[in-house]
Design an enzyme around this catalytic site. Structure first.
Site, short mmCIF file in Angstrom:
data_model
loop_
_atom_site.label_atom_id
_atom_site.label_comp_id
_atom_site.label_asym_id
_atom_site.label_seq_id
_atom_site.Cartn_x
_atom_site.Cartn_y
_atom_site.Cartn_z
N VAL A 1 0.87 -1.18 0.00
CA VAL A 1 0.00 0.00 0.00
C VAL A 1 0.90 1.22 0.00
CG1 VAL A 1 -1.71 1.34 1.28
CG2 VAL A 1 -1.93 -1.14 1.14
N VAL B 1 -2.16 -3.57 6.55
CA VAL B 1 -1.11 -2.91 5.77
C VAL B 1 -1.49 -1.46 5.46
CG1 VAL B 1 0.19 -3.00 3.59
CG2 VAL B 1 -0.34 -5.11 4.79
N ALA C 1 4.45 4.14 3.10
CA ALA C 1 3.96 2.93 2.44
C ALA C 1 4.13 1.76 3.40
CB ALA C 1 4.76 2.65 1.17
N LYS C 2 3.57 0.64 3.10
CA LYS C 2 3.82 -0.58 3.88
C LYS C 2 3.51 -1.77 2.99
CE LYS C 2 5.08 -1.71 8.08
NZ LYS C 2 5.98 -0.91 8.92
N GLY C 3 4.14 -2.88 3.27
CA GLY C 3 3.85 -4.08 2.50
C GLY C 3 3.88 -5.28 3.42
#
Ligand code: NAD
Length: 411
Positions: free
Chosen positions: A56, A80, A101-103
């Site tokens: 994201v 996320v 962001a994050k994953g």
């Protein structure tokens, strides 16, 4: 409560203080891009296993998207999404030129071999290599991911785009990584805890600390605070928790974890306690450094620490936050408390782009300077606006992102 709802509540409190318009709130709350990919791999046994990966990209108004990759069985899109927004506010609080962001991959790393994890990681890069990169989005380690995995990411990305060490941070030091990156989050947690204690007029030597989670963040925070003559009275991980009011032997705990695959199981010192007893330990500072959502409306009343430092992301649910605030418990929020990691990631990215390397002393000095500055700004804002430290940190972060959005324009 879903992680995303919790993040929304904290955002709304800051947005109200900042008097942000409805349209700006909607823009800031909407992720720029959300990706979900299928990751089929061949297990060592020859069987096919299919995992799901997410990335994201929340906001890039202040710079490229930046955020970790989490490998955990509970990873889902909602989780996320919430963590990606947290990264946007976090990079803004410490004023580094990134967005958020994050994953993650829904996977239990402990149930996979190293080679299986490598296949999953390389498959993930194959699926999203066009969506990240040094000027676009820079992943990093988070729970369940390691420096070695970041090296695989760099290597796999390079197959498509050429030598690009700045496409990912948290790499091994001898493979374009940064001396001091691994310790940075825990060190920052420790340094900020000392700043908070000083600001609250409390004596540092002898301060009794309880830490939930003894992984990357928990171990380095424990070591830093032990070196500052604090007493680590309780420590726990997913396997076991231990308690000793006289102070646990931190160096022995670190040695034990190192020789037991990072786990505390079988540690001989102190009295064994449960995970709930650890959170309710009689101490001066509680540091949750494991999972999110561990302090809830149900167990908040049991927390005895007058200070909670959120080393983990989102460890306190909003209902619990309100209960703690009503009792005068001071909470140092995640978006400031654990920002040392992303700050050091920024140093790594800068050096990769310059093909240069700082000394460990310089990394530590710059880290302490940036975190100290952010702490003072949050502290002053909290005092001048008479709001909790969390709201002040969100005001600083959200306000900076809103301002960048106006300056950059949306057309
Ligand atoms: P890690 O995987 O190295 O360690 C996690 C620790 O939590 C382990 O000791 C594990 O046993 C423990 N744990 C897991 N479930 C638990 C449970 N139910 N009860 C008690 N302990 C439990 O992860 P980490 O990198 O140390 O990250 C910890 C937290 O800090 C996460 O919330 C992460 O998002 C956050 N964080 C990490 C970094 C970083 O640079 N590593 C940066 C910012 C925030």
């Amino acid at each position: 409560m879903h992680a995303n709802e919790a993040a929304r509540i904290y955002f709304d409190r800051a947005a109200a203080q900042l008097d942000l318009s409805e349209s700006m709130r909607r823009l800031l709350l909407t992720a720029k891009r959300e990706v979900r990919v299928q990751l089929p791999i061949e297990r060592d046994s020859g069987e096919i296993a299919t995992f799901i990966g997410y990335r994201v990209q929340h906001n890039d108004a202040r710079g490229p998207f930046k955020g970790g990759l989490r490998y955990h069985p509970q990873v889902d899109l909602d989780d996320v999404r919430a963590l990606a927004a947290l990264m946007t506010w976090k990079t803004a609080v410490v004023d580094i030129p990134y967005g958020g962001a994050k994953g993650g991959v829904t996977i239990a790393p402990a149930d996979c071999s190293l080679r299986e994890l490598e296949r999953v990681t390389r498959k993930f890069v194959d699926a999203i290599h066009d969506l990240f990169g040094p000027d676009v989005d820079i992943p990093a380690p988070d729970m369940g991911t390691t420096a070695d995995m970041m090296a695989w990411i760099m290597n796999q990305y390079g197959k498509y785009h050429g030598f690009s060490p700045a496409c990912v941070t948290g790499k091994p030091v001898e493979f374009h990584g940064l001396p001091g990156r691994e310790e940075a989050t825990g060190r920052g947690v420790g340094a900020l805890t000392l700043k908070l204690l000083s600001r609250l007029g409390r004596k540092i030597p002898g301060t009794r600390i309880a830490i939930q989670g003894f992984g990357n963040v928990g171990t380095h925070a424990a070591k830093y605070l032990h070196d500052a003559e604090c007493r680590i009275v309780a420590v726990g991980d997913a396997t076991n928790s231990f308690h000793d009011q006289r102070g646990l032997d931190v160096l022995e705990l670190l040695r034990h974890a190192r020789s037991h695959a990072g786990r505390l199981v079988g540690f001989g010192g102190g009295e064994a306690i449960t995970g709930s007893e650890l959170l309710a330990a009689d101490c001066d500072v509680l540091i949750p450094a494991a999972l999110g959502g561990v302090i809830t409306g149900t167990n908040a009343a049991a927390i005895r620490a007058p200070i909670v430092v959120e080393a983990a992301n989102a460890p306190i649910e909003p209902a619990a936050d309100d209960l703690l605030a009503a009792r005068g418990v001071v909470v140092l929020p995640d978006i400031l408390a654990n920002a040392g990691g992303v700050t050091a990631s920024w140093f790594e990215w800068v050096q990769n782009r310059q093909h240069y390397q700082w000394s460990l002393d310089r990394v530590r000095g710059e880290l302490d300077r940036i975190l100290g500055q952010a702490f003072e700004q949050v502290w002053q804002l909290s005092a001048s606006r008479q709001v909790p430290l969390r709201t002040a940190a969100y005001m600083l972060g959200v306000g900076r992102v809103a301002r960048a959005t106006v300056l950059g324009g949306v057309t």
